[in-house]
Design an enzyme around this catalytic site. Structure first.
Site, PDB file in Angstrom:
ATOM      1  N   GLU A 287      20.198  39.456  35.103  1.00 37.43           N
ATOM      2  CA  GLU A 287      19.193  38.559  35.856  1.00 37.43           C
ATOM      3  C   GLU A 287      19.498  37.033  35.421  1.00 37.43           C
ATOM      4  O   GLU A 287      19.202  36.135  36.459  1.00 37.43           O
ATOM      5  CB  GLU A 287      18.019  39.088  35.252  1.00 37.43           C
ATOM      6  CG  GLU A 287      16.770  38.821  36.310  1.00 37.43           C
ATOM      7  CD  GLU A 287      15.240  39.356  35.942  1.00 37.43           C
ATOM      8  OE1 GLU A 287      15.393  39.755  34.637  1.00 37.43           O
ATOM      9  OE2 GLU A 287      14.454  39.571  36.401  1.00 37.43           O
ATOM     10  N   HIS A 308      34.458  61.019  28.977  1.00 36.43           N
ATOM     11  CA  HIS A 308      34.805  62.191  29.631  1.00 36.43           C
ATOM     12  C   HIS A 308      34.442  62.000  31.122  1.00 36.43           C
ATOM     13  O   HIS A 308      34.493  63.075  31.883  1.00 36.43           O
ATOM     14  CB  HIS A 308      34.275  63.604  28.942  1.00 36.43           C
ATOM     15  CG  HIS A 308      35.029  63.600  27.612  1.00 36.43           C
ATOM     16  ND1 HIS A 308      35.866  64.516  27.248  1.00 36.43           N
ATOM     17  CD2 HIS A 308      34.658  63.034  26.329  1.00 36.43           C
ATOM     18  CE1 HIS A 308      36.147  64.458  26.047  1.00 36.43           C
ATOM     19  NE2 HIS A 308      35.565  63.580  25.519  1.00 36.43           N
ATOM     20  N   LYS A 417      10.497  41.475  46.036  1.00 35.35           N
ATOM     21  CA  LYS A 417       8.794  41.749  45.475  1.00 35.35           C
ATOM     22  C   LYS A 417       8.239  41.419  46.934  1.00 35.35           C
ATOM     23  O   LYS A 417       7.301  42.336  47.277  1.00 35.35           O
ATOM     24  CB  LYS A 417       8.303  41.147  44.461  1.00 35.35           C
ATOM     25  CG  LYS A 417       8.792  41.468  43.012  1.00 35.35           C
ATOM     26  CD  LYS A 417       8.134  40.663  41.958  1.00 35.35           C
ATOM     27  CE  LYS A 417       8.541  40.889  40.648  1.00 35.35           C
ATOM     28  NZ  LYS A 417       8.088  39.946  39.536  1.00 35.35           N
TER      29      LYS A 417
HETATM   30  O1  PA5 Z   1      12.975  38.558  32.947  1.00 38.56           O
HETATM   31  C1  PA5 Z   1      12.024  38.400  33.565  1.00 38.56           C
HETATM   32  O2  PA5 Z   1      11.357  37.443  33.985  1.00 38.56           O
HETATM   33  C2  PA5 Z   1      11.843  39.706  34.516  1.00 38.56           C
HETATM   34  O3  PA5 Z   1      12.408  40.845  34.456  1.00 38.56           O
HETATM   35  C3  PA5 Z   1      10.146  40.085  34.358  1.00 38.56           C
HETATM   36  O4  PA5 Z   1       9.960  40.118  33.036  1.00 38.56           O
HETATM   37  C4  PA5 Z   1       9.757  41.513  35.308  1.00 38.56           C
HETATM   38  O5  PA5 Z   1       9.907  41.191  36.335  1.00 38.56           O
HETATM   39  C5  PA5 Z   1       8.210  41.478  34.762  1.00 38.56           C
HETATM   40  O6  PA5 Z   1       7.559  40.584  35.388  1.00 38.56           O
HETATM   41  P1  PA5 Z   1       5.926  40.406  34.850  1.00 38.56           P
HETATM   42  O7  PA5 Z   1       6.024  40.121  33.285  1.00 38.56           O
HETATM   43  O8  PA5 Z   1       5.309  39.052  35.365  1.00 38.56           O
HETATM   44  O9  PA5 Z   1       5.281  41.647  35.087  1.00 38.56           O
END
Ligand code: PA5
Length: 427
Positions: A287, A308, A417
């Protein structure tokens, strides 16, 4: 002071001069990180500046939860969940009884959540809902299902005493609801993004409920920060530019390999307890780096099982990857293999056989010219785990910057999203 992590780049096929080429830039980037002037860099000094009152409130709340319930359900996705799961899976619970911990909201499966409700049926339970935005669909759906169950079992007033919310200080529907309903709540700091938030209440509350020593975790992270930002100095001032620290070296090695056309990193671990730590690494690096058609694709394999299956690809397949071996030197438990296993194996400890596998795999892959990075992890303790978290967070931030991407945003995640919302609205 014991050093819990040792980086070995001797088989990485990255030359010293290639690493040195990043030295100056890494030092500049470390100063930038340490200054915390960039958005979402609040995690950098966190191990030095942790609010003691907040820490005490987390510990007190965890103690209360341990007495209050037999089952503790953590609701969240991505950075709002995976760090806590990584720590809880890797570290043995501390002394005393702790609730069974379950996770919800990390998928949209009706089957998973139905089975979860069946699993917790008849057991005293509490919820911890974690969402920085407060609007994430997966977490919202799971929260409403589990809250409904709490209402049915205990009524709204008692349910409110069993809901713990971790969210933004001011914004979002979850913050609003927590304030109106009077849930005990904690804040996800504005300047810390989800995947860098495991050492805030986001990770610390569930980890403490599991009976794990979170003060040791923070001490470990602090030690890693001292080593990275100044080998000599304990906090404050500016980073020491004398020598490259391990996070800068690892970032430099990864970026050198990427620049040479190796776009995949395979994290390999031999202790199943590291399964969710590897998931955390995938999220952290994927990410943070995967932007502008750039980045290293992070993958994870559990050995021996994947030897394996994927072992064939690694040995003989398309050379698109380098390997990062996470080798735990002194795992929490061991067993002696009985006589019936035959001459070669009888009487040996399982851990020594596992170490033979580590060495054997490295030798086999090295002979094929695969770049191999090795990180030796002394043990799986909260102190060591705190070092691992901080070490990789900094490595990731530095790597991202060296690749020319912003390691702290996630515009791609936002796109899915909004597209999903359109589908739900029938557009
Ligand atoms: O690293 C990040 O920012 C994302 O993985 C968020 O943690 C994830 O999308 C969850 O978002 P939120 O905490 O707003 O529900």
């Amino acid at each position: 002071m014991k050093e819990m992590l040792k980086l070995d780049l001797s088989r990485s096929l990255v030359e010293t001069q290639d690493l040195n080429a990043f030295k100056e830039e890494s030092e500049t980037l470390k100063k930038k990180l340490w200054s915390e002037e960039e958005d979402f860099t609040g995690w950098v000094r966190l191990p030095f500046s942790y609010d003691k009152n907040e820490l005490k409130r987390i510990l007190d709340t965890a103690e209360k939860i341990r007495k209050q319930c037999e089952v503790f359900v953590v609701i969240g996705i991505g950075g709002s969940y995976i760090g806590a799961r990584a720590a809880i899976s890797a570290l043995a619970a501390g002394a005393g009884p702790v609730p069974e911990i379950y996770y919800a909201g990390q998928n949209l499966s009706g089957t998973y959540h139905k089975e979860l409700l069946e699993e917790i049926n008849g057991k005293e339970f509490c919820l911890c809902v974690v969402s920085k935005s407060g609007t994430t669909t997966e977490s919202s759906v799971a929260f409403s299902i589990l809250k409904d169950e709490l209402y049915k079992r205990y009524g709204r007033e008692e349910a409110a005493k069993r809901i713990y919310a971790i969210t933004d200080a001011k914004k979002g529907v979850l913050r609003e609801e927590a304030d109106i309903e009077g849930y005990e709540s904690f804040v996800v700091p504005d300047d810390i993004g989800g995947r860098y938030s495991v050492l805030t209440a986001v990770g610390l509350l569930p980890i403490a409920v599991a009976g794990i020593d979170i003060e040791e975790l923070l001490l470990g992270a602090r030690r890693a920060a001292e080593r990275i930002f100044s080998p000599e100095r304990k906090g404050g001032n500016t980073p020491n530019a004398e020598q490259m620290d391990d996070a800068s070296l690892l970032a430099a090695a990864r970026v050198s390999l990427l620049n040479r056309g190796v776009p995949v990193e395979v994290y390999e671990y031999y202790e199943p307890r590291l399964q969710y730590f590897a998931e955390w690494l995938k999220q952290l690096f994927g990410e943070s780096e995967g932007k502008n058609r750039n980045g290293i694709f992070p993958a994870a394999l559990q050995f021996s099982t994947d030897l394996h299956s994927m072992g064939q690809f690694l040995q003989d397949g398309n050379r698109i990857f380098f390997e990062t071996v996470l080798n735990v030197l002194d795992p929490p438990e061991d067993m002696i293999v009985p006589e019936s296993a035959g001459k070669l194996l009888a009487g040996r400890s399982m851990n020594s056989i596992n170490q033979a596998a580590v060495q054997g795999v490295i030798a086999a892959h090295e002979s094929e010219g695969i770049p191999i990075i090795k990180l030796e992890i002394l043990s799986l303790t909260p102190y060591c785990f705190g070092q691992m978290i901080y070490f990789f967070e900094t490595t990731c931030a530095l790597s991202g910057y060296l690749m020319g991407v912003n390691p702290f945003d996630q515009p791609g995640v936002e796109s899915y999203k909004s597209e999903m919302r359109k589908v739900l609205q029938g557009k």
